[in-house]
Design a protein around this motif. Structure first.
Motif, PDB file in Angstrom:
ATOM      1  N   GLN A  36       0.863  -1.183   0.000  1.00 18.66           N
ATOM      2  CA  GLN A  36       0.000   0.000   0.000  1.00 18.66           C
ATOM      3  C   GLN A  36       0.897   1.231   0.000  1.00 18.66           C
ATOM      4  N   ASN A  37       0.593   2.160  -0.865  1.00 21.91           N
ATOM      5  CA  ASN A  37       1.498   3.291  -1.102  1.00 21.91           C
ATOM      6  C   ASN A  37       0.767   4.629  -1.040  1.00 21.91           C
ATOM      7  N   PRO A  38       1.529   5.701  -0.794  1.00 22.50           N
ATOM      8  CA  PRO A  38       0.918   7.036  -0.745  1.00 22.50           C
ATOM      9  C   PRO A  38       0.310   7.430  -2.094  1.00 22.50           C
ATOM     10  N   ARG A  39      -0.666   8.314  -2.030  1.00 22.09           N
ATOM     11  CA  ARG A  39      -1.296   8.806  -3.252  1.00 22.09           C
ATOM     12  C   ARG A  39      -0.856  10.237  -3.550  1.00 22.09           C
TER      13      ARG A  39
ATOM     14  N   ILE B  40       4.443   6.519  -6.344  1.00 25.91           N
ATOM     15  CA  ILE B  40       5.616   7.399  -6.307  1.00 25.91           C
ATOM     16  C   ILE B  40       6.875   6.575  -6.116  1.00 25.91           C
ATOM     17  N   ILE B  41       7.872   6.861  -6.935  1.00 21.37           N
ATOM     18  CA  ILE B  41       9.199   6.299  -6.719  1.00 21.37           C
ATOM     19  C   ILE B  41      10.103   7.443  -6.255  1.00 21.37           C
ATOM     20  N   ALA B  42      10.580   7.336  -5.020  1.00 21.74           N
ATOM     21  CA  ALA B  42      11.445   8.375  -4.450  1.00 21.74           C
ATOM     22  C   ALA B  42      12.893   7.967  -4.632  1.00 21.74           C
ATOM     23  N   GLY B  43      13.715   8.908  -5.057  1.00 20.51           N
ATOM     24  CA  GLY B  43      15.116   8.594  -5.273  1.00 20.51           C
ATOM     25  C   GLY B  43      15.969   9.836  -5.273  1.00 20.51           C
ATOM     26  N   CYS B  44      17.226   9.672  -5.668  1.00 20.51           N
ATOM     27  CA  CYS B  44      18.118  10.829  -5.602  1.00 20.51           C
ATOM     28  C   CYS B  44      19.239  10.794  -6.629  1.00 20.51           C
ATOM     29  N   VAL B  45      19.808  11.965  -6.825  1.00 22.77           N
ATOM     30  CA  VAL B  45      21.061  12.161  -7.547  1.00 22.77           C
ATOM     31  C   VAL B  45      22.085  12.456  -6.454  1.00 22.77           C
ATOM     32  N   ASN B  67      21.974   2.371 -11.854  1.00 22.60           N
ATOM     33  CA  ASN B  67      20.813   3.212 -11.629  1.00 22.60           C
ATOM     34  C   ASN B  67      21.062   4.205 -10.509  1.00 22.60           C
ATOM     35  N   LEU B  68      20.302   5.316 -10.539  1.00 19.14           N
ATOM     36  CA  LEU B  68      20.254   6.182  -9.370  1.00 19.14           C
ATOM     37  C   LEU B  68      19.492   5.442  -8.270  1.00 19.14           C
ATOM     38  N   PRO B  69      19.906   5.598  -7.014  1.00 19.24           N
ATOM     39  CA  PRO B  69      19.166   4.953  -5.921  1.00 19.24           C
ATOM     40  C   PRO B  69      17.717   5.459  -5.899  1.00 19.24           C
ATOM     41  N   ALA B  70      16.757   4.534  -5.902  1.00 18.08           N
ATOM     42  CA  ALA B  70      15.332   4.916  -5.940  1.00 18.08           C
ATOM     43  C   ALA B  70      14.472   3.701  -5.648  1.00 18.08           C
ATOM     44  N   GLY B  71      13.288   3.944  -5.096  1.00 18.02           N
ATOM     45  CA  GLY B  71      12.366   2.849  -4.825  1.00 18.02           C
ATOM     46  C   GLY B  71      10.994   3.379  -4.438  1.00 18.02           C
ATOM     47  N   PHE B  72      10.023   2.491  -4.323  1.00 15.88           N
ATOM     48  CA  PHE B  72       8.652   2.916  -4.038  1.00 15.88           C
ATOM     49  C   PHE B  72       8.555   3.606  -2.681  1.00 15.88           C
ATOM     50  N   LEU B  73       7.900   4.758  -2.679  1.00 17.90           N
ATOM     51  CA  LEU B  73       7.637   5.477  -1.436  1.00 17.90           C
ATOM     52  C   LEU B  73       6.667   4.649  -0.588  1.00 17.90           C
ATOM     53  N   GLU B  74       6.933   4.619   0.713  1.00 13.55           N
ATOM     54  CA  GLU B  74       6.108   3.845   1.634  1.00 13.55           C
ATOM     55  C   GLU B  74       5.046   4.725   2.293  1.00 13.55           C
ATOM     56  N   ASN B  75       3.948   4.099   2.704  1.00 13.60           N
ATOM     57  CA  ASN B  75       3.001   4.800   3.562  1.00 13.60           C
ATOM     58  C   ASN B  75       3.728   5.298   4.810  1.00 13.60           C
ATOM     59  N   GLU B  80      11.137  13.040   0.713  1.00 16.62           N
ATOM     60  CA  GLU B  80      12.524  13.306   1.094  1.00 16.62           C
ATOM     61  C   GLU B  80      13.065  12.146   1.930  1.00 16.62           C
ATOM     62  N   ASP B  81      12.276  11.714   2.925  1.00 15.02           N
ATOM     63  CA  ASP B  81      12.704  10.591   3.773  1.00 15.02           C
ATOM     64  C   ASP B  81      12.847   9.318   2.949  1.00 15.02           C
ATOM     65  N   GLY B  82      11.916   9.102   2.018  1.00 17.52           N
ATOM     66  CA  GLY B  82      11.985   7.909   1.172  1.00 17.52           C
ATOM     67  C   GLY B  82      13.246   7.898   0.319  1.00 17.52           C
ATOM     68  N   ALA B  83      13.612   9.056  -0.210  1.00 14.69           N
ATOM     69  CA  ALA B  83      14.807   9.147  -1.056  1.00 14.69           C
ATOM     70  C   ALA B  83      16.067   8.817  -0.257  1.00 14.69           C
ATOM     71  N   LEU B  84      16.152   9.331   0.969  1.00 13.65           N
ATOM     72  CA  LEU B  84      17.336   9.068   1.796  1.00 13.65           C
ATOM     73  C   LEU B  84      17.357   7.615   2.277  1.00 13.65           C
ATOM     74  N   ARG B  85      16.173   7.039   2.536  1.00 12.80           N
ATOM     75  CA  ARG B  85      16.111   5.627   2.918  1.00 12.80           C
ATOM     76  C   ARG B  85      16.592   4.742   1.775  1.00 12.80           C
TER      77      ARG B  85
END
Ligand code: ZN
Ligand code: ZN
Lengths: 177, 177
Positions: A36-39, B40-45, B67-75, B80-85
């Motif tokens: 389950q993911n944010p919208r 949403i896929i959160a990631g970073c350069v 790849n640039l580090p990135a992954g699905f944003l969590e509930n 920003e937190d998702g990208a750093l995680r």
């Protein structure tokens, strides 16, 4: 989630899958992990000759409060397209995306607002729509701050007024403690 | 979606609800409309002294590509937190968000990448992680363009190289025709 959307099983487990770090709904019957993911809520700061177009909500939550045009992004849509669609649905106005203006997240509500600065192509809009009780332009010094529906709109409007030509995205967050 | 996640009913309808404009899965048994939205896929350069930190994927799709580090944003998480995680999970590196750098959407895949420019706080990282076969810094003139996993990374890296100090977010899109 009460039943597996893949097989209909009503005995879901709530576990941390191997190699994962969060609890997920897991269906042992069909071996499916349900993520389950944010919208995303796509919206805009719609400007025309220094005035901002706001819409008074005709739907709950926050019925009767003023808001920037915004709504849930749809599958098959880019955030830019979603922002312009919501603008038109809620106000009847049309415009062009200038830049991404604000990213406002509500982690406790699993929502992320993407609000674009939109240059309206004309002064035309609908005074009411099926989603808005009233639509009108506001000068920046007459925004009804106490009647704004959501924190995301307040944050984006305050950020715009503080620095209208700033190109860096404003990153905001509402955390419920 | 084959079964209602609310009541387990297997006879879902695929209809345009009244007042709506898109087809939705609808459960007539418990009167629930099931909305489906982009993820949403959160990631970073991740930058350190002019070099970018890339990770070689240890998982499908695109196993073995950089790849640039990135992954699905969590509930419960901000982008920003998702990208750093994701940065830490995939590379073992830590950093601070400088600004939002790229928004890259794939409407046909219902995905939106939010990629932040991250200033790494040190040169430290893990040479391999459970998610990465290899991790290393690249000078900007030695990026392995033909071995980059995803369009989103190519777009963000090209945008960065074209204009490293640009503050306006780069808006990109991949559309499958
Ligand atoms: Zn199942
Ligand atoms: Zn149902």
């Amino acid at each position: 989630m009460k039943f597996c959307s893949n097989c209909g099983n009503g005995d879901l487990e709530y576990i941390i899958p191997e190699g994962d770090h969060k609890h997920r709904y897991y269906c042992p019957n069909c071996d499916t992990i349900h993520y389950q993911n944010p919208r995303i809520i796509a919206g805009c700061v719609p400007m025309y000759e220094g005035k901002v177009l706001l819409a008074k909500r005709a739907i709950e939550p926050r019925y009767g409060f003023w808001n920037l045009p915004a709504g849930f992004l749809e599958n098959g849509e880019s955030p830019e397209d979603g922002a312009l669609r919501e603008l038109f649905e809620e106000t009847g106005a049309k415009g062009e995306v200038n830049r991404l203006h604000t990213v406002f997240s509500l982690p406790n509500f699993n929502q992320v607002y993407l609000l674009f600065l939109v240059d309206l192509t004309s002064e035309e809009y609908e005074a009411t729509t099926s989603e808005s009780l009233e639509v009108r332009f506001f000068e920046l010094d007459e925004i009804p701050w106490k009647e704004i529906a959501f924190e995301s709109s307040t944050f984006a409007l305050e950020s715009y007024i503080a620095s209208p030509s700033k190109e860096k995205v404003n990153l905001g967050q509402f955390v419920k403690y």
